[in-house]
Design a protein around this motif. Structure first.
Motif, mmCIF file in Angstrom:
data_model
loop_
_atom_site.group_PDB
_atom_site.id
_atom_site.type_symbol
_atom_site.label_atom_id
_atom_site.label_comp_id
_atom_site.label_asym_id
_atom_site.label_seq_id
_atom_site.Cartn_x
_atom_site.Cartn_y
_atom_site.Cartn_z
ATOM 1 N N TRP A 78 -14.133 2.076 -6.525
ATOM 2 C CA TRP A 78 -13.383 1.652 -5.359
ATOM 3 C C TRP A 78 -13.368 0.139 -5.330
ATOM 4 C CZ3 TRP A 78 -16.125 5.243 -1.265
ATOM 5 C CH2 TRP A 78 -15.898 6.582 -1.622
ATOM 6 N N GLU A 130 -7.954 -4.164 -2.793
ATOM 7 C CA GLU A 130 -6.656 -4.623 -3.265
ATOM 8 C C GLU A 130 -6.107 -5.623 -2.255
ATOM 9 O OE1 GLU A 130 -5.041 -3.840 -5.995
ATOM 10 O OE2 GLU A 130 -5.779 -1.901 -6.715
ATOM 11 N N TRP A 168 -9.236 0.807 -2.229
ATOM 12 C CA TRP A 168 -8.439 1.808 -2.937
ATOM 13 C C TRP A 168 -9.146 2.209 -4.246
ATOM 14 C CZ3 TRP A 168 -4.530 4.336 -0.840
ATOM 15 C CH2 TRP A 168 -3.716 5.136 -1.646
ATOM 16 N N ARG A 193 -3.424 7.935 2.472
ATOM 17 C CA ARG A 193 -2.687 6.679 2.592
ATOM 18 C C ARG A 193 -3.456 5.675 3.441
ATOM 19 N NH1 ARG A 193 0.268 5.068 -0.745
ATOM 20 N NH2 ARG A 193 1.475 6.996 -0.754
ATOM 21 N N GLN A 231 1.344 2.707 -3.475
ATOM 22 C CA GLN A 231 0.209 3.216 -4.224
ATOM 23 C C GLN A 231 0.290 4.736 -4.343
ATOM 24 O OE1 GLN A 231 -0.606 0.182 -5.351
ATOM 25 N NE2 GLN A 231 -2.782 0.621 -5.184
ATOM 26 N N PRO A 274 0.802 -1.221 0.000
ATOM 27 C CA PRO A 274 0.000 0.000 0.000
ATOM 28 C C PRO A 274 0.835 1.271 0.000
ATOM 29 C CG PRO A 274 -0.871 -1.585 1.576
ATOM 30 C CD PRO A 274 0.439 -2.122 1.109
ATOM 31 N N TRP A 299 -4.932 0.607 5.784
ATOM 32 C CA TRP A 299 -4.531 1.359 4.605
ATOM 33 C C TRP A 299 -5.759 1.660 3.748
ATOM 34 C CZ3 TRP A 299 -0.714 -2.781 5.412
ATOM 35 C CH2 TRP A 299 0.528 -2.296 5.837
ATOM 36 N N GLY A 300 -5.673 2.708 2.955
ATOM 37 C CA GLY A 300 -6.734 3.034 2.011
ATOM 38 C C GLY A 300 -7.897 3.765 2.647
#
Length: 815
Positions: A453, A456, A446, A391, A251, A248, A411-412
């Motif tokens: 959306w 991942e 993500w 992030r 990204q 992540p 994350w995300g």
């Protein structure tokens, strides 16, 4: 010792496992599963043989190689398993295994080999297939046993699952650290007076110590079965990185905050009256105590104004053009109710970034949904903004009765916290002591290039890494504490972390808050009498009903709910889950944060078992600090109704503690990111120096004068001059020699006979470079040196040794 000669087409195990150092070369001929099966002690496995890749290819080419079953397999029920060259654990279940439960002929076996090979070729045209022929154990208890990174924090922690009618039950967990390795020459016995986990523990102890050491991989998943008062290991898969997993941190954040709204006709910038009128705006205004103006431009369009604009074709075109000018392809639309009305959590909100055509259609549908209720339409407005790239997403809980702020993050996008695993931190608001509870996070939400959306998959090797940096956790905790004190009540705040401004600076942004919160019940754990059904889509609820009909009342059903991305904000799906759970008396395994809205909706209506269990959720016990803190900390602790115990020390002892405190604060300074965080950590370092001056009885002004004098005479440390050596110059040598040298070569340990010299400069790299391992000369031992928030950790380690691989002719190998 079993061996596989170059001309051999079939592998037969002997009394002992093959050398583990030869497993991977054999995988090219036996396939991955076959090679690892051949690495297990034959006394622990059902009888088997492996048809090599060459055997299967000769069969496919019409050469009909000899099929000769060993006597132990003749007349027995068999299972034929595919063993694919290069197969990974992430492909587990992809390729075919076929049981032949009745005594079968050679023709039955050969036709099944053809079937397995053809199935594999359809899935991967270049596949190479070997075949495991194994004695089948049809009437037995069976399941899986693993210490995979996804199941366990350490290699010694194991989870054992049983299977009933193809469905897994709740796991039992045990630790293998204290078990002695099992005898590889004897079967694994089921002892009536001994828990079966001790039998498993002794087996996996051997696998870790021998198979794991030789291969350098000690995370695995085993298939097991019990029959004939024995435990059998049927298959072994080793853990590894997932090829499709992403980091992540790699990204790209494509959307930065835009504080300027520009000139608009329809999507107006909110004024004070709008902020007071609409709950979403009022919430953000309450949270944004640090910003003036808010770093993300917001826009308001009431339902009434939207309906009027869309009733006129010309205005509709103008509305779409203005939308494109303000938001491009990255618009987010949320529905807000008037402040003070009966608010509905999870009001309509688009779950993707939308361009103008999709946005106009979405707005039309939202208006149509309340067309029959004009009173409701008058109570609603659309709040629009550009997509906020971040992030990580987080929730943080302020409780006036607790000195701790709970922070949960993944994350995300924050939406994943509603159902998916997360990291957790407890931050003591007074001492700013941080306790971290990282978990295995398999997925994060993500935005995709098309604006949708999607979840991942996270790379297996980093899935337990913390998704927030230490300064982000502290920043979120501090500001959540300030927000809670301002509002004067318990509140959960949603955050975007790692947001980027137009200048490229990163920070955390509070975006939503709720007063809804239900205390999680942690006194219960999911018992083994549950079969577990994964629920991702509505159709999975049918399997829940089927499992209930098949297993009740002997077993209960537990739904492991992790909805797909298009259902994660869908309240109707959550209501379906609750309805089915109540109808069949099913439990719910909840992986998301208990600070999220779905947990609040489920609590009290169904039985919930939290996947992430943390000691800190429970009533807090005594915590020992044993560290120097600032002078007013005791009164701040007691003001929070906590008991505090501290000691008074003399100046000499305090000066020693301040020396250690200086190292601690310097470590935090190195880890700081951004000008504000760096300034704050420098202030802490400066305060420690003030304390040292006070204890030494030296005036600060005198110290400054001496420092200025030294700076005038020999300079400061601004230029970063690293002195390498001095000597008398030889003829022709320059008096001053400036060299370009790798920093890693400059700051490293030095070995001299039986000693290791660790320079002070190396301490400054621990928070950046991570752990350092120093080998002890002349031994197979090493010292691991690592830095933490409260001190340095030193541990003695046994170095892994490499077994020599002998590639001599096989006739020379010892049995």
């Amino acid at each position: 010792m079993a061996e596989l000669g170059a001309s051999d087409l079939v592998f037969y195990p002997s009394d002992h496992a093959i050398l583990s150092t030869r497993i991977e070369p054999y995988a090219e001929r036996l396939g991955t599963k076959g090679a690892f099966l051949a690495g297990l002690p034959p006394a622990w496995t059902p009888e088997y043989q492996i048809l090599t890749v060459e055997w299967v290819e000769q069969l496919a080419q019409g050469h009909a190689p000899l099929l000769e079953l060993p006597s132990a397999l003749v007349g027995q029920p068999l299972i034929l398993r595919s063993s694919i060259v290069g197969e990974t654990i992430w492909e587990r279940g992809t390729y075919l295994s076929v049981p032949l439960e009745h005594p079968c002929s050679d023709l039955d076996i050969i036709s099944t080999v053809f079937r397995i090979r053809e199935d594999a070729l359809q899935k991967r045209p270049d596949v190479k297939v070997a075949i495991i022929i194994q004695r089948f154990l049809p009437t037995c208890e069976k399941g899986t046993l693993g210490n995979l990174n996804s199941l366990s924090k350490t290699r010694e922690q194991w989870s054992r699952f049983s299977e009933i009618a193809g469905r897994r039950t709740a796991p039992e967990r045990f630790n293998s650290q204290r078990d002695a390795p099992a005898d590889t020459r004897a079967p694994l016995r089921v002892h009536p007076a001994l828990h079966i986990d001790r039998t498993f523990g002794s087996a996996v102890r051997w696998l870790i110590d021998h198979l794991g050491v030789a291969l350098g991989r000690d995370r695995m998943l085993l298939e097991w079965a019990t029959a004939e008062e024995k435990v059998f290991l049927l298959q072994c898969d080793l853990d590894q990185d997932n090829a499709v997993g992403v980091n992540p941190m790699d990204q790209q954040i494509t959307s930065r905050l835009s504080p300027s709204a520009g000139t608009t006709t329809y999507f107006r910038a909110p004024g004070r009256s709008d902020i007071d009128a609409w709950d979403k705006l009022k919430i953000i205004d309450d949270l944004s105590t640090d910003f003036a103006p808010l770093p993300q431009a917001l826009h308001v369009l009431t339902y009434h104004d939207a309906a009027q604009a869309l009733a006129d074709p010309a205005k509709t075109v103008a509305l779409a053009e203005e939308y494109s000018a303000q938001f491009g392809d990255g618009g987010i639309i949320r529905v807000s109710r008037r402040t003070g009305s009966n608010s509905t959590t999870n009001l309509p909100c688009n779950s993707s970034c939308m361009a103008a055509p999709a946005a106009i259609a979405w707005i039309r549908q939202a208006l149509a949904d309340v067309a029959e209720c004009p009173e409701e339409a008058s109570e609603r407005a659309f709040i629009l903004h550009k997509f906020i790239g971040a992030r990580s997403g987080a929730w943080a809980l302020y409780d006036p009765e607790s000195p701790y702020i709970q922070v949960h993050a993944n994350w995300g996008l924050p939406d994943s916290l509603q159902y998916y695993p997360y990291d957790a931190w407890d931050v003591h608001t007074i001492t700013e002591e941080v306790n971290a509870y990282p978990s295995y996070k398999s997925h994060f939400l993500w935005p995709q290039p098309d604006g949708q959306w999607a979840f991942e998959e996270i790379r297996n090797s980093i899935a337990r890494h913390q998704c927030l940096k230490s300064h982000e956790v502290l920043d979120i905790a501090r500001r959540t504490n300030a927000i809670g004190m301002k509002l004067g009540r318990r509140v959960a705040v949603m955050w975007f972390a790692g947001v980027e401004s137009e200048t490229g600076a990163t920070f955390s942004l509070p975006w939503y808050r709720t007063f809804e919160y239900s205390e999680p019940d942690l006194d219960t754990a999911l018992e083994k009498d549950h079969v577990i059904i994964d629920v991702r889509e509505p159709r999975d609820l049918d399997e829940v009903r089927q499992a209930f009909a098949q297993h009740a009342p002997a077993l209960r059903v537990a739904m492991d709910i992790q909805p797909s991305e298009h259902l994660i904000r869908e309240p109707h799906f959550l209501e379906q889950i609750i309805e089915v759970a109540q109808a069949v008396d099913a439990s719910v395994i909840f992986s998301g944060s208990p600070l999220s809205h779905p947990f609040f909706q489920l609590k009290g209506r169904v039985r919930i078992y939290l996947r992430v269990q943390r000691k800190s959720f429970r009533t807090r016990s005594r915590i020992k600090y044993h560290k120097l803190v600032r002078d007013r900390i005791p009164e701040r602790v007691s003001a929070k109704h906590e008991r505090v115990v501290y000691a008074n020390l003399g100046s000499r002892e305090i000066l020693q503690l301040l020396t250690g405190k200086l190292i601690e604060e310097a470590q935090e300074l190195i880890a700081a990111e951004g000008a504000d965080a760096t300034a704050e950590e420098l202030a802490d370092v400066y305060e420690v120096l003030r304390g040292m001056m006070h204890q030494a009885g030296v005036e600060e002004q005198r110290v400054v004068e001496i420092a200025d004098s030294k700076r005038e005479r020999v300079g400061g440390f601004d230029k970063g001059i690293f002195l390498l050596e001095t000597s008398l110059p030889k003829p022709g040598e320059p008096v001053v020699d400036i060299r370009n040298v790798s920093f890693d070569d400059l700051v490293r340990e030095e070995y001299a006979k039986e000693r290791v010299r660790i320079p002070f400069a190396l301490l400054g790299r621990l928070n950046i470079a991570g752990d350092r391992v120093f080998k002890i000369p002349g031994t197979d031992k090493a010292v691991r040196f690592s830095g933490g928030r409260d001190g340095f950790e030193i541990s003695l380690e046994q170095q892994e040794y490499q077994l020599e691989i002998d590639f001599d002719d096989e006739d020379d190998l010892l049995d």
